[in-house]
Enzyme design. Structure first.
Site, mmCIF file in Angstrom:
data_model
loop_
_atom_site.group_PDB
_atom_site.id
_atom_site.type_symbol
_atom_site.label_atom_id
_atom_site.label_comp_id
_atom_site.label_asym_id
_atom_site.label_seq_id
_atom_site.Cartn_x
_atom_site.Cartn_y
_atom_site.Cartn_z
ATOM 1 N N LYS A 82 0.846 -1.198 0.000
ATOM 2 C CA LYS A 82 0.000 0.000 0.000
ATOM 3 C C LYS A 82 0.875 1.239 0.000
ATOM 4 C CE LYS A 82 -4.498 0.686 0.258
ATOM 5 N NZ LYS A 82 -5.481 -0.184 -0.404
ATOM 6 N N GLY A 182 -26.666 2.036 -0.843
ATOM 7 C CA GLY A 182 -25.693 2.828 -1.603
ATOM 8 C C GLY A 182 -25.673 2.398 -3.051
ATOM 9 N N VAL A 183 -26.366 3.193 -3.922
ATOM 10 C CA VAL A 183 -26.427 2.802 -5.332
ATOM 11 C C VAL A 183 -25.511 3.719 -6.151
ATOM 12 C CG1 VAL A 183 -28.316 1.431 -6.269
ATOM 13 C CG2 VAL A 183 -28.891 3.420 -4.953
ATOM 14 N N GLY A 184 -24.202 3.597 -5.886
ATOM 15 C CA GLY A 184 -23.214 4.424 -6.572
ATOM 16 C C GLY A 184 -22.453 3.634 -7.610
ATOM 17 N N VAL A 186 -20.510 1.134 -7.490
ATOM 18 C CA VAL A 186 -20.621 -0.327 -7.393
ATOM 19 C C VAL A 186 -22.102 -0.736 -7.319
ATOM 20 C CG1 VAL A 186 -20.072 -2.376 -6.019
ATOM 21 C CG2 VAL A 186 -18.395 -0.511 -6.189
HETATM 22 P P1 NAD Z 1 -19.773 5.764 -4.497
HETATM 23 O O1 NAD Z 1 -19.365 6.982 -3.767
HETATM 24 O O2 NAD Z 1 -19.777 5.773 -5.995
HETATM 25 O O3 NAD Z 1 -21.257 5.326 -4.048
HETATM 26 C C1 NAD Z 1 -21.661 5.260 -2.724
HETATM 27 C C2 NAD Z 1 -23.146 5.569 -2.653
HETATM 28 O O4 NAD Z 1 -23.559 5.385 -1.307
HETATM 29 C C3 NAD Z 1 -23.508 7.007 -3.044
HETATM 30 O O5 NAD Z 1 -24.619 6.984 -3.932
HETATM 31 C C4 NAD Z 1 -23.873 7.655 -1.698
HETATM 32 O O6 NAD Z 1 -24.874 8.668 -1.827
HETATM 33 C C5 NAD Z 1 -24.379 6.470 -0.921
HETATM 34 N N1 NAD Z 1 -24.289 6.599 0.550
HETATM 35 C C6 NAD Z 1 -23.330 7.179 1.296
HETATM 36 N N2 NAD Z 1 -23.604 7.045 2.610
HETATM 37 C C7 NAD Z 1 -24.763 6.338 2.695
HETATM 38 C C8 NAD Z 1 -25.540 5.872 3.775
HETATM 39 N N3 NAD Z 1 -25.205 6.114 5.038
HETATM 40 N N4 NAD Z 1 -26.678 5.184 3.480
HETATM 41 C C9 NAD Z 1 -27.041 4.938 2.203
HETATM 42 N N5 NAD Z 1 -26.330 5.374 1.147
HETATM 43 C C10 NAD Z 1 -25.205 6.067 1.380
HETATM 44 O O7 NAD Z 1 -18.843 4.599 -3.924
HETATM 45 P P2 NAD Z 1 -18.506 3.194 -4.618
HETATM 46 O O8 NAD Z 1 -17.304 3.337 -5.468
HETATM 47 O O9 NAD Z 1 -19.768 2.639 -5.202
HETATM 48 O O10 NAD Z 1 -18.051 2.327 -3.349
HETATM 49 C C11 NAD Z 1 -18.991 1.867 -2.415
HETATM 50 C C12 NAD Z 1 -18.271 1.133 -1.289
HETATM 51 O O11 NAD Z 1 -17.538 0.033 -1.826
HETATM 52 C C13 NAD Z 1 -17.235 1.986 -0.539
HETATM 53 O O12 NAD Z 1 -17.196 1.571 0.808
HETATM 54 C C14 NAD Z 1 -15.933 1.625 -1.227
HETATM 55 O O13 NAD Z 1 -14.820 1.823 -0.371
HETATM 56 C C15 NAD Z 1 -16.151 0.150 -1.493
HETATM 57 N N6 NAD Z 1 -15.350 -0.362 -2.600
HETATM 58 C C16 NAD Z 1 -15.490 0.166 -3.840
HETATM 59 C C17 NAD Z 1 -14.732 -0.343 -4.893
HETATM 60 C C18 NAD Z 1 -14.873 0.204 -6.290
HETATM 61 O O14 NAD Z 1 -14.440 -0.458 -7.228
HETATM 62 N N7 NAD Z 1 -15.495 1.365 -6.487
HETATM 63 C C19 NAD Z 1 -13.837 -1.402 -4.664
HETATM 64 C C20 NAD Z 1 -13.728 -1.952 -3.372
HETATM 65 C C21 NAD Z 1 -14.505 -1.409 -2.348
#
Ligand code: NAD
Length: 355
Positions: A82, A182-184, A186
């Site tokens: 890391k 969390g519909v972001g 991922v």
């Molecule tokens: P993102 O920011 O694109 O989406 C997160 C979503 O969650 C957003 O729509 C946000 O509004 C919503 N959110 C935030 N707090 C919330 C809550 N308390 N209740 C409900 N919704 C809430 O993030 P992402 O890239 O989709 O990642 C999501 C999670 O997965 C994170 O914890 C990230 O560390 C983990 N992760 C992501 C990846 C990746 O490839 N993007 C890889 C490994 C782990």
């Protein structure tokens, strides 16, 4: 170097730590190479302001070790590592830019022993900048930066299938209810895959417009953020923030399976046992969310065929099935079993490696 930095490095069981001080920005840089027996070590590069540089070092050591177990847990022969850029505070654009270029030179000087990609506090655009001075960036090709989200979502999707199969003897998701918190990046592609597989979808997001858009697109039911833990559902998929599994929420859960992408879902290690005691099957977060990392490692190896990358990500299904079986056999949490399975993999030097 202060005693505490020195003590932390000496107490760590990894192989090497690179410490550098970026004078123009006052940033401490720590690159923790935990396990380098393999061809190369891979882990993200994080940029964050910590209370003290020692906290940044601590994060690098902990996360570098975590990456070793992530790779081993999904049966891939990479070492864990890391990089942390511990900034003294917010940086203006020009300072940040300079830091990224100098960070690239530092990583380049390691000659490929450390390969890195995006992590907390760094963006795909940042990594494109780092790639201007460094050949060892994963997820970047021909000036274009890949989005790990859909690959991570695929890993979570097959992970949910493995959990459902373990629990019910049949991995079909048709008619199974799944609540995505969390519909972001991922959660959205995950919703699409689950929808296509015939699952009954529930979605929750603190951004109401995001939840509404997903609900309309997939015919999902919206759950208010405060109601997530009290909602009856087959699978709860945390895909937003960490520490949602804790002594307040676990007794309230009305699901059989927790399987989602969020990092650090457990508040403490004891929460894994609490889920096990409640007979809720928990997919260890660092295994089920490995899809992006697996795909980026494949990209680095020159695989640019999406179906081949997807096939690599889909091996997470078998890895989790192995972990669930080991956990059931030993009547313990999959979190403990995952560590054991990874240690076995490391002790046999990855004889069953897929890469
Ligand atoms: P993102 O920011 O694109 O989406 C997160 C979503 O969650 C957003 O729509 C946000 O509004 C919503 N959110 C935030 N707090 C919330 C809550 N308390 N209740 C409900 N919704 C809430 O993030 P992402 O890239 O989709 O990642 C999501 C999670 O997965 C994170 O914890 C990230 O560390 C983990 N992760 C992501 C990846 C990746 O490839 N993007 C890889 C490994 C782990």
């Amino acid at each position: 170097m202060s005693d505490s930095l020195q003590d932390k490095i000496e107490a760590w069981d990894g192989e090497a730590v690179v410490v550098s001080y970026d004078k123009p920005t006052g940033t401490w840089i720590f690159i923790a190479l935990h396990e380098t027996d393999s061809e190369s070590s891979i882990g993200g590069s994080r940029m964050k302001t910590y209370d003290t540089p020692a906290h940044g070092l601590e994060d690098a050591l902990r996360l570098g070790e975590g990456m070793t177990y992530k790779w081993a847990g999904v049966g891939i022969r990479f070492g864990g590592a890391k990089g942390v850029m511990a900034t003294p505070g917010p940086l203006d654009e020009a300072s940040r830019d300079g830091l990224l270029l100098r960070y690239g030179k530092l990583v380049q000087s390691l000659g490929g022993r450390f390969r890195t990609g995006v992590d907390l506090g760094t963006t795909p655009e940042d990594l494109l900048r780092v790639a201007e001075t460094c050949d060892y960036i994963v997820g970047v090709a021909d000036g274009h930066s890949e989005d790990p989200g859909p690959f991570t979502a695929l890993g979570v999707f097959v992970g949910i299938r493995a959990a459902v199969a373990h629990r019910h003897g049949d991995g079909s998701l048709a008619g199974r209810s799944v609540l995505i918190q969390g519909v972001g990046d991922v959660g959205l592609p995950l919703a699409e895959m689950l929808h296509d597989a015939g699952a009954k979808l529930l979605v929750s997001d603190i951004d109401a417009s995001v939840a509404a858009a997903a609900a309309e697109r997939f015919g999902a039911r919206i759950v208010a953020p405060a109601d997530v833990y009290d909602t009856e559902v087959d699978v709860y998929a945390p895909c937003a923030i960490g520490a949602t599994l804790n002594p307040d929420t676990i007794p309230r859960l009305r699901c059989h399976i927790v399987a989602g992408s969020a990092n650090n879902q457990l508040l403490t290690a004891a929460d894994a046992d609490a889920l096990h005691d409640r007979e809720i099957l928990y997919a260890p977060d660092y295994i089920i969310n490995a899809g992006g990392a697996v795909a980026f490692a494949g990209l680095y190896d020159g695989i640019d065929d999406t179906s081949e990358l997807n096939a690599r990500v889909e091996t997470i299904e078998a890895s989790l099935a192995r972990i669930f079986d080991a956990a059931t056999a030993a009547d313990e949490s999959p979190m403990i079993a995952a560590r054991r399975v990874a240690e076995q993999f490391l002790s046999t030097n990855g004889d069953d490696a897929v890469a």
